[in-house]
Design a protein around this motif. Structure first.
Motif, PDB file in Angstrom:
ATOM      1  N   THR A 131       0.813  -1.215   0.000  1.00 49.02           N
ATOM      2  CA  THR A 131       0.000   0.000   0.000  1.00 49.02           C
ATOM      3  C   THR A 131       0.846   1.264   0.000  1.00 49.02           C
ATOM      4  OG1 THR A 131      -0.156  -0.088   2.408  1.00 49.02           O
ATOM      5  CG2 THR A 131      -1.936  -1.111   1.148  1.00 49.02           C
ATOM      6  N   GLY A 132       2.188   1.120  -0.028  1.00 54.96           N
ATOM      7  CA  GLY A 132       3.061   2.280  -0.107  1.00 54.96           C
ATOM      8  C   GLY A 132       3.587   2.783   1.213  1.00 54.96           C
ATOM      9  N   LYS A 133       3.276   2.083   2.303  1.00 55.38           N
ATOM     10  CA  LYS A 133       3.796   2.504   3.601  1.00 55.38           C
ATOM     11  C   LYS A 133       5.224   1.996   3.764  1.00 55.38           C
ATOM     12  CE  LYS A 133      -0.666   2.589   5.885  1.00 55.38           C
ATOM     13  NZ  LYS A 133      -1.491   2.033   6.965  1.00 55.38           N
ATOM     14  N   VAL A 134       6.015   2.712   4.562  1.00 53.54           N
ATOM     15  CA  VAL A 134       7.396   2.315   4.816  1.00 53.54           C
ATOM     16  C   VAL A 134       7.426   1.490   6.096  1.00 53.54           C
ATOM     17  CG1 VAL A 134       9.738   3.121   5.258  1.00 53.54           C
ATOM     18  CG2 VAL A 134       8.278   4.360   3.662  1.00 53.54           C
ATOM     19  N   ILE A 135       7.976   0.287   6.005  1.00 49.99           N
ATOM     20  CA  ILE A 135       8.045  -0.637   7.128  1.00 49.99           C
ATOM     21  C   ILE A 135       9.469  -0.622   7.686  1.00 49.99           C
ATOM     22  CG2 ILE A 135       7.702  -3.026   7.859  1.00 49.99           C
ATOM     23  CD1 ILE A 135       5.158  -1.659   6.869  1.00 49.99           C
ATOM     24  N   ALA A 136       9.584  -0.513   9.016  1.00 46.64           N
ATOM     25  CA  ALA A 136      10.890  -0.483   9.667  1.00 46.64           C
ATOM     26  C   ALA A 136      10.840  -1.300  10.939  1.00 46.64           C
ATOM     27  CB  ALA A 136      11.288   0.954   9.993  1.00 46.64           C
ATOM     28  N   GLY A 137      12.005  -1.722  11.408  1.00 43.11           N
ATOM     29  CA  GLY A 137      12.094  -2.416  12.684  1.00 43.11           C
ATOM     30  C   GLY A 137      11.811  -1.466  13.828  1.00 43.11           C
ATOM     31  N   GLN A 138      11.366  -2.011  14.928  1.00 43.91           N
ATOM     32  CA  GLN A 138      11.071  -1.193  16.098  1.00 43.91           C
ATOM     33  C   GLN A 138      12.355  -0.602  16.668  1.00 43.91           C
ATOM     34  OE1 GLN A 138       8.379  -0.150  17.482  1.00 43.91           O
ATOM     35  NE2 GLN A 138       6.728  -1.522  16.992  1.00 43.91           N
ATOM     36  N   ALA A 139      12.300   0.644  17.107  1.00 43.54           N
ATOM     37  CA  ALA A 139      13.464   1.310  17.681  1.00 43.54           C
ATOM     38  C   ALA A 139      13.607   0.970  19.160  1.00 43.54           C
ATOM     39  CB  ALA A 139      13.325   2.821  17.523  1.00 43.54           C
ATOM     40  N   GLY A 140      14.836   1.040  19.645  1.00 47.73           N
ATOM     41  CA  GLY A 140      15.087   0.929  21.073  1.00 47.73           C
ATOM     42  C   GLY A 140      15.306  -0.475  21.583  1.00 47.73           C
ATOM     43  N   PRO A 197       5.568  11.932   7.611  1.00 44.63           N
ATOM     44  CA  PRO A 197       6.746  12.789   7.378  1.00 44.63           C
ATOM     45  C   PRO A 197       8.047  11.990   7.295  1.00 44.63           C
ATOM     46  CG  PRO A 197       5.366  13.725   9.088  1.00 44.63           C
ATOM     47  CD  PRO A 197       4.828  12.367   8.793  1.00 44.63           C
ATOM     48  N   ASP A 198       8.189  10.955   8.141  1.00 49.41           N
ATOM     49  CA  ASP A 198       9.387  10.118   8.095  1.00 49.41           C
ATOM     50  C   ASP A 198       9.413   9.272   6.822  1.00 49.41           C
ATOM     51  OD1 ASP A 198      10.277  11.084  10.515  1.00 49.41           O
ATOM     52  OD2 ASP A 198       9.345   9.475  11.672  1.00 49.41           O
ATOM     53  N   ALA A 199       8.252   8.756   6.423  1.00 46.13           N
ATOM     54  CA  ALA A 199       8.169   7.917   5.227  1.00 46.13           C
ATOM     55  C   ALA A 199       8.543   8.713   3.978  1.00 46.13           C
ATOM     56  CB  ALA A 199       6.763   7.349   5.090  1.00 46.13           C
ATOM     57  N   LYS A 200       8.188   9.982   3.939  1.00 44.39           N
ATOM     58  CA  LYS A 200       8.509  10.815   2.782  1.00 44.39           C
ATOM     59  C   LYS A 200      10.024  10.948   2.613  1.00 44.39           C
ATOM     60  CE  LYS A 200       7.404  15.293   0.778  1.00 44.39           C
ATOM     61  NZ  LYS A 200       6.772  16.595   0.992  1.00 44.39           N
ATOM     62  N   ILE A 201      10.746  11.062   3.714  1.00 44.63           N
ATOM     63  CA  ILE A 201      12.204  11.160   3.671  1.00 44.63           C
ATOM     64  C   ILE A 201      12.803   9.860   3.144  1.00 44.63           C
ATOM     65  CG2 ILE A 201      14.275  11.397   5.087  1.00 44.63           C
ATOM     66  CD1 ILE A 201      12.535  13.165   6.970  1.00 44.63           C
ATOM     67  N   ILE A 202      12.317   8.732   3.662  1.00 47.86           N
ATOM     68  CA  ILE A 202      12.864   7.430   3.280  1.00 47.86           C
ATOM     69  C   ILE A 202      12.565   7.129   1.816  1.00 47.86           C
ATOM     70  CG2 ILE A 202      12.802   4.956   3.750  1.00 47.86           C
ATOM     71  CD1 ILE A 202      14.158   6.726   5.908  1.00 47.86           C
ATOM     72  N   LYS A 203      11.394   7.499   1.337  1.00 46.55           N
ATOM     73  CA  LYS A 203      11.060   7.253  -0.070  1.00 46.55           C
ATOM     74  C   LYS A 203      11.956   8.055  -1.005  1.00 46.55           C
ATOM     75  CE  LYS A 203       6.275   5.850   0.474  1.00 46.55           C
ATOM     76  NZ  LYS A 203       4.871   6.171   0.205  1.00 46.55           N
ATOM     77  N   GLY A 204      12.467   9.188  -0.531  1.00 45.67           N
ATOM     78  CA  GLY A 204      13.435   9.942  -1.322  1.00 45.67           C
ATOM     79  C   GLY A 204      14.763   9.232  -1.450  1.00 45.67           C
ATOM     80  N   PHE A 205      15.097   8.409  -0.448  1.00 47.93           N
ATOM     81  CA  PHE A 205      16.343   7.632  -0.490  1.00 47.93           C
ATOM     82  C   PHE A 205      16.217   6.408  -1.394  1.00 47.93           C
ATOM     83  CE2 PHE A 205      17.306   9.016   4.125  1.00 47.93           C
ATOM     84  CZ  PHE A 205      17.756  10.257   3.676  1.00 47.93           C
ATOM     85  N   MET A 206      14.993   5.955  -1.651  1.00 50.00           N
ATOM     86  CA  MET A 206      14.762   4.727  -2.402  1.00 50.00           C
ATOM     87  C   MET A 206      13.866   5.032  -3.603  1.00 50.00           C
ATOM     88  SD  MET A 206      14.260   2.420   1.024  1.00 50.00           S
ATOM     89  CE  MET A 206      13.459   1.100   0.244  1.00 50.00           C
ATOM     90  N   PRO A 207      14.411   5.637  -4.659  1.00 46.22           N
ATOM     91  CA  PRO A 207      13.567   6.138  -5.742  1.00 46.22           C
ATOM     92  C   PRO A 207      12.849   5.066  -6.557  1.00 46.22           C
ATOM     93  CG  PRO A 207      15.881   6.350  -6.310  1.00 46.22           C
ATOM     94  CD  PRO A 207      15.822   5.913  -4.885  1.00 46.22           C
ATOM     95  N   TYR A 208      13.361   3.817  -6.581  1.00 43.48           N
ATOM     96  CA  TYR A 208      12.758   2.792  -7.434  1.00 43.48           C
ATOM     97  C   TYR A 208      11.898   1.803  -6.683  1.00 43.48           C
ATOM     98  CZ  TYR A 208      16.004   4.745 -10.743  1.00 43.48           C
ATOM     99  OH  TYR A 208      16.684   5.622 -11.559  1.00 43.48           O
ATOM    100  N   ASP A 209      11.693   2.002  -5.398  1.00 44.06           N
ATOM    101  CA  ASP A 209      10.893   1.060  -4.598  1.00 44.06           C
ATOM    102  C   ASP A 209       9.469   1.539  -4.411  1.00 44.06           C
ATOM    103  OD1 ASP A 209      12.980  -0.612  -4.399  1.00 44.06           O
ATOM    104  OD2 ASP A 209      13.466  -0.191  -2.325  1.00 44.06           O
ATOM    105  N   ARG A 210       8.855   2.101  -5.441  1.00 46.99           N
ATOM    106  CA  ARG A 210       7.495   2.597  -5.304  1.00 46.99           C
ATOM    107  C   ARG A 210       6.570   1.843  -6.216  1.00 46.99           C
ATOM    108  NH1 ARG A 210       8.748   9.041  -5.190  1.00 46.99           N
ATOM    109  NH2 ARG A 210      10.560   8.815  -3.938  1.00 46.99           N
TER     110      ARG A 210
END
Length: 66
Positions: A19-28, A53-66
């Motif tokens: 669905t376009g959401k950025v998935i990450a491991g839990q912090a801490g 807002p965080d997902a927008k930054i990460i999607k800029g780092f990964m231009p072809y993963d959309r």
């Protein structure tokens, strides 16, 4: 036109859901588990979706993963 490069650190740590959401491991959870509460450790299992807002930054780092 040259291809854009994907940030190597981002491709190791994040992935994009169907669905376009950025998935990450839990912090801490890397160290210091003795001082964490049992509730924190239990709730921090698995992965989580980043905020928009965080997902927008990460999607800029990964231009072809959309």
């Amino acid at each position: 036109m040259p291809k854009m490069k994907t940030k190597s650190s981002a491709k190791k740590r994040f992935k994009i859901s169907a669905t376009g959401k950025v998935i990450a491991g839990q912090a801490g959870k890397q160290h210091g588990m003795i001082k964490r509460t049992k509730k924190f450790i239990r709730n921090a299992r698995g992965t989580t979706a980043l905020s928009e807002p965080d997902a927008k930054i990460i999607k800029g780092f990964m231009p072809y993963d959309r």
